[in-house]
Structure formats: structure tokens, C-alpha cells
Design a protein around this motif. Structure first.
Motif, PDB file in Angstrom:
ATOM      1  N   PRO A 135      -8.128  17.121   7.846  1.00 25.37           N
ATOM      2  CA  PRO A 135      -8.687  16.389   6.702  1.00 25.37           C
ATOM      3  C   PRO A 135      -7.671  15.445   6.064  1.00 25.37           C
ATOM      4  N   ASP A 136      -8.147  14.258   5.732  1.00 25.29           N
ATOM      5  CA  ASP A 136      -7.346  13.265   5.013  1.00 25.29           C
ATOM      6  C   ASP A 136      -6.131  12.774   5.795  1.00 25.29           C
ATOM      7  N   ASN A 137      -6.184  12.906   7.122  1.00 27.40           N
ATOM      8  CA  ASN A 137      -5.102  12.405   7.969  1.00 27.40           C
ATOM      9  C   ASN A 137      -5.691  11.576   9.112  1.00 27.40           C
ATOM     10  N   PRO A 138      -6.187  10.381   8.804  1.00 30.33           N
ATOM     11  CA  PRO A 138      -6.800   9.543   9.831  1.00 30.33           C
ATOM     12  C   PRO A 138      -5.777   8.968  10.797  1.00 30.33           C
ATOM     13  N   ILE A 139      -6.192   8.805  12.034  1.00 26.41           N
ATOM     14  CA  ILE A 139      -5.393   8.170  13.076  1.00 26.41           C
ATOM     15  C   ILE A 139      -6.143   6.913  13.502  1.00 26.41           C
ATOM     16  N   VAL A 140      -5.504   5.768  13.391  1.00 24.29           N
ATOM     17  CA  VAL A 140      -6.162   4.482  13.635  1.00 24.29           C
ATOM     18  C   VAL A 140      -5.718   3.925  14.983  1.00 24.29           C
ATOM     19  N   LEU A 141      -6.698   3.564  15.811  1.00 25.43           N
ATOM     20  CA  LEU A 141      -6.409   3.006  17.133  1.00 25.43           C
ATOM     21  C   LEU A 141      -7.091   1.647  17.274  1.00 25.43           C
ATOM     22  N   ILE A 142      -6.296   0.604  17.470  1.00 26.76           N
ATOM     23  CA  ILE A 142      -6.800  -0.741  17.743  1.00 26.76           C
ATOM     24  C   ILE A 142      -6.477  -1.055  19.196  1.00 26.76           C
ATOM     25  N   SER A 143      -7.462  -1.507  19.956  1.00 23.72           N
ATOM     26  CA  SER A 143      -7.269  -1.679  21.399  1.00 23.72           C
ATOM     27  C   SER A 143      -7.543  -3.113  21.828  1.00 23.72           C
ATOM     28  N   TRP A 144      -6.670  -3.619  22.675  1.00 22.90           N
ATOM     29  CA  TRP A 144      -6.884  -4.905  23.341  1.00 22.90           C
ATOM     30  C   TRP A 144      -7.178  -4.577  24.794  1.00 22.90           C
ATOM     31  N   ILE A 145      -8.434  -4.672  25.160  1.00 21.31           N
ATOM     32  CA  ILE A 145      -8.889  -4.222  26.470  1.00 21.31           C
ATOM     33  C   ILE A 145      -8.422  -5.192  27.556  1.00 21.31           C
ATOM     34  N   GLY A 146      -7.817  -4.643  28.602  1.00 18.64           N
ATOM     35  CA  GLY A 146      -7.318  -5.462  29.696  1.00 18.64           C
ATOM     36  C   GLY A 146      -8.395  -5.845  30.687  1.00 18.64           C
ATOM     37  N   THR A 147      -8.046  -6.723  31.594  1.00 21.35           N
ATOM     38  CA  THR A 147      -8.999  -7.153  32.622  1.00 21.35           C
ATOM     39  C   THR A 147      -9.202  -6.079  33.688  1.00 21.35           C
TER      40      THR A 147
ATOM     41  N   ILE B 232       0.867  -1.186   0.000  1.00 26.74           N
ATOM     42  CA  ILE B 232       0.000   0.000   0.000  1.00 26.74           C
ATOM     43  C   ILE B 232       0.904   1.237   0.000  1.00 26.74           C
ATOM     44  N   PRO B 233       0.940   2.015  -1.091  1.00 23.82           N
ATOM     45  CA  PRO B 233       1.908   3.115  -1.215  1.00 23.82           C
ATOM     46  C   PRO B 233       1.469   4.405  -0.510  1.00 23.82           C
ATOM     47  N   THR B 234       1.678   4.452   0.773  1.00 20.00           N
ATOM     48  CA  THR B 234       1.318   5.639   1.565  1.00 20.00           C
ATOM     49  C   THR B 234       2.511   6.605   1.604  1.00 20.00           C
ATOM     50  N   VAL B 235       2.834   7.166   0.459  1.00 23.31           N
ATOM     51  CA  VAL B 235       4.052   7.947   0.291  1.00 23.31           C
ATOM     52  C   VAL B 235       3.759   9.441   0.372  1.00 23.31           C
ATOM     53  N   GLN B 236       4.566  10.140   1.158  1.00 22.05           N
ATOM     54  CA  GLN B 236       4.479  11.593   1.230  1.00 22.05           C
ATOM     55  C   GLN B 236       4.975  12.219  -0.082  1.00 22.05           C
ATOM     56  N   PRO B 237       4.464  13.369  -0.493  1.00 24.73           N
ATOM     57  CA  PRO B 237       3.342  14.098   0.121  1.00 24.73           C
ATOM     58  C   PRO B 237       2.003  13.652  -0.472  1.00 24.73           C
ATOM     59  N   ASN B 238       0.927  14.274  -0.039  1.00 24.77           N
ATOM     60  CA  ASN B 238      -0.422  14.002  -0.575  1.00 24.77           C
ATOM     61  C   ASN B 238      -0.778  12.518  -0.494  1.00 24.77           C
ATOM     62  N   VAL B 239      -0.707  11.998   0.710  1.00 27.06           N
ATOM     63  CA  VAL B 239      -0.934  10.569   0.928  1.00 27.06           C
ATOM     64  C   VAL B 239      -2.424  10.239   0.890  1.00 27.06           C
ATOM     65  N   ASN B 240      -2.757   9.132   0.235  1.00 30.91           N
ATOM     66  CA  ASN B 240      -4.106   8.568   0.314  1.00 30.91           C
ATOM     67  C   ASN B 240      -4.057   7.429   1.332  1.00 30.91           C
ATOM     68  N   TYR B 241      -4.587   7.679   2.526  1.00 27.16           N
ATOM     69  CA  TYR B 241      -4.512   6.685   3.599  1.00 27.16           C
ATOM     70  C   TYR B 241      -5.653   5.667   3.566  1.00 27.16           C
ATOM     71  N   GLU B 242      -6.644   5.870   2.727  1.00 26.43           N
ATOM     72  CA  GLU B 242      -7.839   5.011   2.773  1.00 26.43           C
ATOM     73  C   GLU B 242      -7.526   3.522   2.614  1.00 26.43           C
ATOM     74  N   PRO B 243      -6.686   3.118   1.646  1.00 23.79           N
ATOM     75  CA  PRO B 243      -6.377   1.680   1.547  1.00 23.79           C
ATOM     76  C   PRO B 243      -5.703   1.127   2.795  1.00 23.79           C
ATOM     77  N   ALA B 244      -4.831   1.919   3.418  1.00 25.23           N
ATOM     78  CA  ALA B 244      -4.159   1.456   4.640  1.00 25.23           C
ATOM     79  C   ALA B 244      -5.154   1.315   5.777  1.00 25.23           C
ATOM     80  N   VAL B 245      -6.060   2.270   5.908  1.00 24.73           N
ATOM     81  CA  VAL B 245      -7.067   2.197   6.966  1.00 24.73           C
ATOM     82  C   VAL B 245      -7.962   0.979   6.757  1.00 24.73           C
TER      83      VAL B 245
END
Length: 397
Positions: free
Chosen positions: A51-63, A17-30
Motif C-alpha cells: 500500500p502507498d508504494n507505487p512502482i511506475v513503468l514507462i516503456s518505449w516499445i522496440g521494433t 515534489i517532496p517525496t521524503v522518507q518516511p511516510n512518503v506521499n507518492y501521488e504527486p510524483a506519479v
């Protein structure tokens, strides 16, 4: 299920997935990361403060999710490539006969994000439960300063709610047999020197030309650079993190091959030790420009940066104690150091989050930002194994 095969397959998918600067299209990576989260049955959140700069958070919830969490960070964006200089397609994720996986981002830093995910996969399949929540973060914009990614996130209520007690960000591979662990980073101080002079026909020997001033400036700056190189060579206890690194990165100017330019502009990338006197450095650059002649000015590319922060690595840091014990038990030598470049760890430390820079890659040629970037599959798999031991130790502190 062959977990090694799956991990390598996912790593290679991410590299394609070519998320190369500048003007990155992050949609395929997300979309790819959303698929991984579903496969792991983990909640995923997408933040977007620019705009167009998503931050992705995946969480493994603890006990015990009320406890301070562990944050594992990597970035989705990559630096550009010159395809003519690559032996393999930089977005093909091809594996050669030695098991080297080639592609932009192989070291910096798509491998890092996949280490986290695949280590969690193995722990979950082994029915491991952790006390603390582990957050896996994929940010944009790191390669251009993190303003629209990590820097934007760390000042929000969203970040405060994550209640991060300890963070790990990207690090340096070691060409030898040890792990490198950074506790601070150098200060970025980039600047442009403008040299203005007499313009005219290229056949003349005019006085006070921009080119002559350019030569004087380069001589002065590279003499400063030479002193730093000599300091590093004479003192084996010093690393790149302890000295000033300065490099010419761009020259602009000129209209035609037969016109003496009115102006040349020189861009320099400079990295200062975290305890450097920034005012003193700025003064040195200004003085060198003045001594090189009239019509020479310096322009710093950002506001005066704050002094870099340090993460304490001693018995007062219970997460470090746990981290260190795991690496010691593995029998792998390690070195703590000041990171010689700059990462999103700077923004994390500024937020008050204890952060180390670390990748479990040894016997690995340093190829960040270089042509023919690669990571060996065995090294990648060893890294996953290291994290299957690190995460329980950190999350159960």
C-alpha cells in the motif's frame, strides 16, 4: 521547441515534489510522471505490491519487442532534510548564477530519472527506432532498503514478463573528469550494541555504568574503523568498495541530566566489501563487545545478508561491450569499481539481471544525502546527450 530548456524545467518540477522518507506521499510524483508519459506518447503502468508504494513503468516499445529489454531504473523517494542547514529551499529547485540547481534529490536521484526521459524525448523526435524495448522504471522505498519497491517487483511475474537483458541503476558522480561505473555493491550490515550497567544519582561515581561500557565499545569499534582508514590510505589501488566502512549513526539512552542511565544503545551503519566473510565480521563485532565488559550485547538489524553479486564486465557481456564503446568514442575516461553504498541494483543482480550503476556526472562534488545538494545544469544536459548515444547502442545490440 527548446529541448534543453524543457529538460531543465521538467527536472526542476520533479525536484519540487517532496517525496521524503518516511511516510512518503507518492501521488504527486506519479501524476507528474503520467504527464511526461502522455507528452512522449508512451505507455505507462503502475504496479503496487505494498500500500502507498507505487512502482511506475514507462516503456518505449522496440521494433523487435521479443528481444530481451533494457531497463533504466531510478527511485522517487529521498532522504530527509534539515532546512536550517540549506542555503536554498531544498524543495525550491532554485538555480544560482553558476547554473547549479539546488534541491533534495538533485543527485539522488531525480536527475537520473529525468535523464532517461529526456534522452528518449530527443531520440523519438529524431525518428530513431530501437530494436529492443527500453523500460524506464521509477521505484519507491529505495532509501529504506527497497523492500516495498524493487525487491517486491523482482520476484513477480510482472517483472519476468519485462524480459530484462541488461539494467542501469544510479551511480556515483565523479569530482574529477571521469565517469564511474559500478559492477557490484557493498553488503549492508547494520547493528545495535546495547550497554547496560548500574543506574543511580548523577552525583555519584558508581562502578560498572552503561556510560563506561559505551566508551569501551566506541573505542574498540573506532579502532577497527581506524585500521580500515589506514588500509585505504596506504594502498592507492583500493577504493571505498574494497574496505569495511563503519559509522556510529545513533545513540539512545538516558532519562534526565541527573540520573546515571541504566542503558545506552548505539546504532552502527556498516558496509562490507561484496566478497567479505560475513560470519567472520559478525564474530569480530561480538568479540569486541565481550572484551568491552559484561552487560554488553549486539543485535544485528537484519537477517544475514547474501553475498553480493557481480556483473561481468568483459567481452562475454555484449551489453557492456556496447556501453564501453560509446564511452570510449566520447573520449571520456572511466573507471569500473565496487559501489561503496547500496542501491536497488542489489535486488536486480539477485534476480539474475546484469546491472551496472552509472550516472554521467563528472566534475561534480558528491552531495548525495548532504546539505545543499545540487547538480549543475550543464552537467545534467551533458548526461542527456550521453544517454542519447547509449540507448541506441544498447537497444540495438
Amino acid at each position: 521547441m527548446d529541448l534543453d530548456k524543457l529538460a531543465i524545467e521538467n527536472f526542476r518540477k520533479y525536484l519540487r515534489i517532496p517525496t521524503v522518507q518516511p511516510n512518503v506521499n507518492y501521488e504527486p510524483a506519479v501524476s507528474f510522471l503520467e504527464t511526461l508519459a502522455r507528452d512522449l506518447d508512451l505507455p505507462i503502468r503502475i504496479y503496487q505490491y505494498h500500500p502507498d508504494n507505487p512502482i511506475v513503468l514507462i516503456s518505449w516499445i522496440g521494433t523487435e519487442p521479443e528481444l530481451p529489454s533494457i531497463l533504466l531504473n531510478s527511485h522517487m523517494d529521498m532522504v530527509p532534510v534539515n532546512k536550517t542547514k540549506w542555503k536554498y529551499d531544498p524543495f525550491g529547485a532554485e538555480m544560482d548564477e553558476y547554473g547549479n540547481i539546488h534541491g533534495r534529490g538533485a543527485q539522488d536521484c531525480k536527475s537520473v530519472g529525468m535523464l532517461y526521459v529526456e534522452a528518449i524525448r530527443r531520440l523519438k523526435q529524431s525518428k530513431v527506432q530501437l530494436r529492443r524495448t527500453v523500460h524506464v522504471l521509477f521505484v519507491p522505498d529505495e532509501e529504506v532498503g527497497g523492500t516495498r519497491g524493487m525487491k517486491a517487483l523482482t520476484v513477480t511475474e510482472d517483472f519476468r514478463k519485462l524480459n530484462v537483458g541488461f539494467a542501469i541503476d544510479e551511480g556515483f558522480p565523479d569530482e574529477g573528469n571521469k565517469f564511474l561505473i559500478s559492477y557490484a555493491e557493498k553488503i549492508v550490515r547494520q547493528f545495535v550494541i546495547n550497554c547496560e550497567g548500574t543506574s543511580g544519582h548523577g552525583s555519584l561515581l558508581l562502578q560498572n555504568t552503561a556510560g563506561e561500557k559505551l566508551a569501551s565499545v566506541l573505542t574498540a569499534i573506532y579502532n577497527l574503523r581506524k585500521v580500515q582508514k589506514e588500509k585505504l590510505a596506504k594502498n592507492t589501488s583500493l577504493g571505498l568498495g574494497n574496505i569495511i566502512a563503519i559509522n556510529l549513526t545513533k545513540i539512545e539512552g538516558g532519562l534526565s541530566s541527573n540520573i546515571i542511565p541504566l542503558k545506552f544503545s548505539l546504532t552502527f551503519d556498516c558496509r562490507l566489501p561484496p566478497d567479505a566473510d560475513i560470519d567472520e565480521f559478525d564474530g569480530t563485532v561480538s568479540r569486541l563487545c565481550q572484551e568491552a565488559g559484561s552487560g554488553i550485547t549486539v543485535e544485528f538489524l537484519s537477517e544475514r545478508p547474501p553475498t553480493s553479486l557481480f556483473t561481468t564486465l568483459d567481452d562475454s557481456n555484449r551489453y557492456w561491450v556496447a556501453f564501453k564503446q560509446v564511452i570510449t568514442d566520447l573520449g571520456i575516461p572511466f573507471e569500473t569499481w565496487i559501489y561503496s553504498a547500496t542501491t536497488d541494483g542489489t535486488h536486480l543482480r539477485k534476480s539474475g539481471t546484469p546491472t551496472i550503476g552509472f550516472v554521467p556526472f563528472r566534475n561534480t562534488p558528491f552531495k548525495k544525502h548532504a546539505e545543499n545538494e545540487f547538480l549543475n545544469a550543464r552537467t545534467f544536459l551533458e548526461g542527456i546527450d550521453v544517454y542519447t548515444k547509449l540507448l541506441p547502442a544498447l537497444a540495438n545490440v
